[in-house]
Scaffold this active site. Structure first.
Site, PDB file in Angstrom:
ATOM      1  N   ALA A  12      87.386  75.000  28.103  1.00  0.00           N
ATOM      2  CA  ALA A  12      88.070  75.943  27.216  1.00  0.00           C
ATOM      3  C   ALA A  12      87.123  76.483  26.159  1.00  0.00           C
ATOM      4  O   ALA A  12      87.491  76.658  24.999  1.00  0.00           O
ATOM      5  CB  ALA A  12      89.281  75.274  26.564  1.00  0.00           C
ATOM      6  N   ALA A  15      83.697  80.975  28.108  1.00  0.00           N
ATOM      7  CA  ALA A  15      83.840  81.348  29.518  1.00  0.00           C
ATOM      8  C   ALA A  15      85.223  80.990  30.043  1.00  0.00           C
ATOM      9  O   ALA A  15      85.875  81.797  30.719  1.00  0.00           O
ATOM     10  CB  ALA A  15      82.757  80.668  30.355  1.00  0.00           C
ATOM     11  N   SER A  42      80.372  73.545  23.411  1.00  0.00           N
ATOM     12  CA  SER A  42      79.267  74.202  22.720  1.00  0.00           C
ATOM     13  C   SER A  42      79.619  75.549  22.112  1.00  0.00           C
ATOM     14  O   SER A  42      78.996  75.967  21.132  1.00  0.00           O
ATOM     15  CB  SER A  42      78.097  74.408  23.704  1.00  0.00           C
ATOM     16  OG  SER A  42      77.665  73.194  24.258  1.00  0.00           O
ATOM     17  N   ALA A  46      78.170  77.951  18.275  1.00  0.00           N
ATOM     18  CA  ALA A  46      77.229  79.079  18.292  1.00  0.00           C
ATOM     19  C   ALA A  46      77.189  79.757  16.925  1.00  0.00           C
ATOM     20  O   ALA A  46      78.219  80.077  16.347  1.00  0.00           O
ATOM     21  CB  ALA A  46      77.629  80.081  19.369  1.00  0.00           C
ATOM     22  N   GLN A  47      75.991  79.994  16.432  1.00  0.00           N
ATOM     23  CA  GLN A  47      75.825  80.590  15.108  1.00  0.00           C
ATOM     24  C   GLN A  47      75.400  82.052  15.176  1.00  0.00           C
ATOM     25  O   GLN A  47      75.972  82.918  14.537  1.00  0.00           O
ATOM     26  CB  GLN A  47      74.791  79.787  14.309  1.00  0.00           C
ATOM     27  CG  GLN A  47      75.227  78.377  13.976  1.00  0.00           C
ATOM     28  CD  GLN A  47      74.230  77.668  13.078  1.00  0.00           C
ATOM     29  OE1 GLN A  47      73.252  78.243  12.617  1.00  0.00           O
ATOM     30  NE2 GLN A  47      74.482  76.395  12.837  1.00  0.00           N
ATOM     31  N   GLY A  49      75.383  84.737  17.334  1.00  0.00           N
ATOM     32  CA  GLY A  49      76.313  85.809  17.640  1.00  0.00           C
ATOM     33  C   GLY A  49      76.315  86.207  19.096  1.00  0.00           C
ATOM     34  O   GLY A  49      75.916  85.448  19.975  1.00  0.00           O
ATOM     35  N   ARG A 265      61.844  81.799  22.331  1.00  0.00           N
ATOM     36  CA  ARG A 265      62.146  80.448  21.879  1.00  0.00           C
ATOM     37  C   ARG A 265      61.240  79.383  22.487  1.00  0.00           C
ATOM     38  O   ARG A 265      60.852  78.427  21.810  1.00  0.00           O
ATOM     39  CB  ARG A 265      63.601  80.111  22.205  1.00  0.00           C
ATOM     40  CG  ARG A 265      64.599  80.768  21.285  1.00  0.00           C
ATOM     41  CD  ARG A 265      66.004  80.399  21.678  1.00  0.00           C
ATOM     42  NE  ARG A 265      66.968  80.923  20.724  1.00  0.00           N
ATOM     43  CZ  ARG A 265      68.280  80.816  20.855  1.00  0.00           C
ATOM     44  NH1 ARG A 265      68.785  80.219  21.921  1.00  0.00           N
ATOM     45  NH2 ARG A 265      69.102  81.312  19.945  1.00  0.00           N
ATOM     46  N   GLU A 345      77.787  78.396  30.960  1.00  0.00           N
ATOM     47  CA  GLU A 345      76.573  77.587  31.013  1.00  0.00           C
ATOM     48  C   GLU A 345      76.511  76.674  32.227  1.00  0.00           C
ATOM     49  O   GLU A 345      75.421  76.308  32.674  1.00  0.00           O
ATOM     50  CB  GLU A 345      76.456  76.751  29.728  1.00  0.00           C
ATOM     51  CG  GLU A 345      75.090  76.118  29.535  1.00  0.00           C
ATOM     52  CD  GLU A 345      74.936  75.441  28.182  1.00  0.00           C
ATOM     53  OE1 GLU A 345      73.881  74.813  27.952  1.00  0.00           O
ATOM     54  OE2 GLU A 345      75.868  75.541  27.353  1.00  0.00           O
ATOM     55  N   LEU A 362      76.905  83.840  24.928  1.00  0.00           N
ATOM     56  CA  LEU A 362      78.311  84.139  24.666  1.00  0.00           C
ATOM     57  C   LEU A 362      78.744  85.367  25.450  1.00  0.00           C
ATOM     58  O   LEU A 362      79.862  85.426  25.981  1.00  0.00           O
ATOM     59  CB  LEU A 362      78.540  84.354  23.165  1.00  0.00           C
ATOM     60  CG  LEU A 362      78.389  83.117  22.273  1.00  0.00           C
ATOM     61  CD1 LEU A 362      78.625  83.493  20.813  1.00  0.00           C
ATOM     62  CD2 LEU A 362      79.334  82.009  22.693  1.00  0.00           C
TER      63      LEU A 362
END
Length: 472
Positions: A12, A15, A42, A46-47, A49, A265, A345, A362
């Site tokens: 939930a 996705a 997760s 998420a920060q 965006g 990253r 994911e 996202l």
């Protein structure tokens, strides 16, 4: 207890809830999640965006180009085009439906810049976008008349005549269905240092593999460069990449900079790991960020709690953040097992290749959750009674789980070697067969098999060329 459903959605997060929103209201749909979506998984963490080409100077084509570049040209271009072309429609649906995001004084949506993006295209809600998005989707989910929610784990996928027949829950409940959508997340929670929930252990991948579905690219694990390095048994607080986009820089204790903070990253994570291996503490200097408390309240809280370093300096380290590989699917989320879909994911639809572009995850959940449910609803088949199965056990002993996490990170962390991977595989031979050991073996073997270093997979024993510490 046994129940019958037209469709079962496992997970939930973004996705899974996006899949639910795309189902027809007359269908009976079960949503299975181990707890509240605002406390597990997760997505809510998420920060940064949602990356989406909605700006005047942007386009889906530019977004696709950036995505392919970050992927080291290993992403599936068809999947990337679906992501970037359908993404705006999915996001506009949310915005018109009431999702609140940050806006400028003139009322226009603000777009943030993150590493490896050629345009500022990340919409956000301060630095807690995931919480805002999940809260909005969860509110919408409550309006789905045909949905029933189960706070359990799925311990087995039930198969029948080479296809899906249902799922077995951790409390013994059996849900019979001709269609299952796995949206259960990745496996970053199995690492010692992680930014995701400890419960995120790759269960969906193991379940799908046990049922006969194809798995791919598990060697590609993205480590976020700037997790706040604090003592905790839980996930490390994430210091969003948007901070670096807004001017924050990486320094050693003497103030020296050592890397271009806006590189992809994987390169930034390896540069930090190299400094830490030399015994240095690495800090994120947030002093250059204007209006920090207003724009990044989460980071401001972490700054207030910090007991190390200088004013405005937060100690950071790489931490497992996002797992790129997973269950192989086509562009509609369909796996190689008839009736089984995967999105988000847990899936490997091909949009990330060897390295995920920041804030694409996202969007992936929104786009491919919608596509999976749409296809599943349009192709419902007759249910057949499934075969019985034996669930695979989870590691429950805290000490054994901590030992696994330490050895897993040592072998398959930011930097890998053939020797370290082989030793880990040999150690697994002495351990009980659990979901964690199965997942660990799959990841380590994939990392051992891919000799070349590319994207989020780095083999120190075979890599040549670029130094880890190259400052930009």
């Amino acid at each position: 207890m046994t129940k019958f459903f037209d469709l079962v959605i496992v997970g939930a997060g973004v996705a899974g809830l996006s899949a639910l929103m795309a189902t027809e209201r007359h269908l009976r749909v079960a949503v299975v999640n181990p707890g509240s979506p605002l406390e597990t998984g997760s997505s809510w963490r998420a920060q940064g965006g949602v990356a989406v080409a909605l700006g005047r100077d942007d386009s889906p084509q530019l977004h696709a180009t950036d995505t392919m570049k970050a992927s080291r040209q290993m992403a599936d271009l068809r999947a990337v085009e679906v992501l970037t072309q359908e993404g705006p429609e999915r996001v506009v649906e949310l915005l018109t439906g009431g999702l609140v995001v940050d806006k400028a004084e003139d009322g226009k949506t603000l777009f943030g810049l993150e590493a490896a993006h050629s345009r500022a295209r990340v919409i956000h809600r301060k630095d807690h976008t995931g919480t805002a998005l999940i809260g909005h989707l969860w509110k919408m989910a409550g309006r789905h008349d045909g949905a029933e929610f189960f706070q359990q784990r799925v311990t087995s996928l039930l198969t029948s005549d080479g296809g899906i027949g249902g799922v077995l829950l951790s409390d013994g409940t059996v849900l019979h269905t001709p269609r299952v959508i796995l949206a259960s997340g990745g496996f970053a929670g199995l690492y010692e240092a992680t930014t995701t929930g400890r419960e995120v252990r790759g269960d969906g991948i193991v379940l799908a593999a046990a049922a006969g579905a194809r798995i791919r690219d598990l060697e590609f694990v993205q480590f976020h460069p700037t997790a706040h390095d604090v003592d905790t048994d839980g996930p490390l607080p994430l210091l969003t990449e948007a901070l670096r986009g807004a001017g924050a820089v990486l320094r050693l204790e003497d103030g020296r900079r050592f890397v271009d903070e806006l590189l992809p990253r994987d390169e930034v994570a390896r540069a930090i790991a190299a400094q830490r291996a030399e015994g240095f503490t690495v800090y994120l200097d947030v002093n250059p960020v204007e209006e920090l408390a207003r724009r990044f309240p989460g980071a401001a809280v972490q700054l207030g709690k910090s007991e190390r370093g200088f004013q405005g300096f937060l100690p950071v380290r790489p931490a497992a953040h996002y797992t790129i590989g997973g269950i192989y699917t086509d562009l509609n989320g369909l796996t190689t097992l008839p009736g089984l879909y995967a999105c988000g994911e847990v899936a490997s639809v091909g949009v990330h290749g060897a390295n995920r572009l920041a804030s694409n995850s996202l969007l992936e959940g929104l786009v491919f959750g919608h596509r999976a449910a749409s296809h599943a609803c349009a192709t419902l088949r007759v249910w057949k009674r499934p075969n019985s199965v034996t669930p695979l056990a989870r590691l429950e002993d805290p000490n054994q789980l901590a030992l696994f996490r330490r050895k897993f990170e040592e072998a398959t962390g930011v930097v890998r070697t053939a020797m370290g991977l082989s030793r880990f595989l040999s150690w697994l031979d002495t351990q009980p067969q659990t979901t964690e050991s199965v997942l660990g073996r799959c990841v380590a073997q994939a990392a051992l098999d891919r000799v070349e270093s590319v994207g989020a997979h780095y083999r120190a024993d075979t890599a040549t060329g670029k130094t880890l510490n190259a400052a930009g």
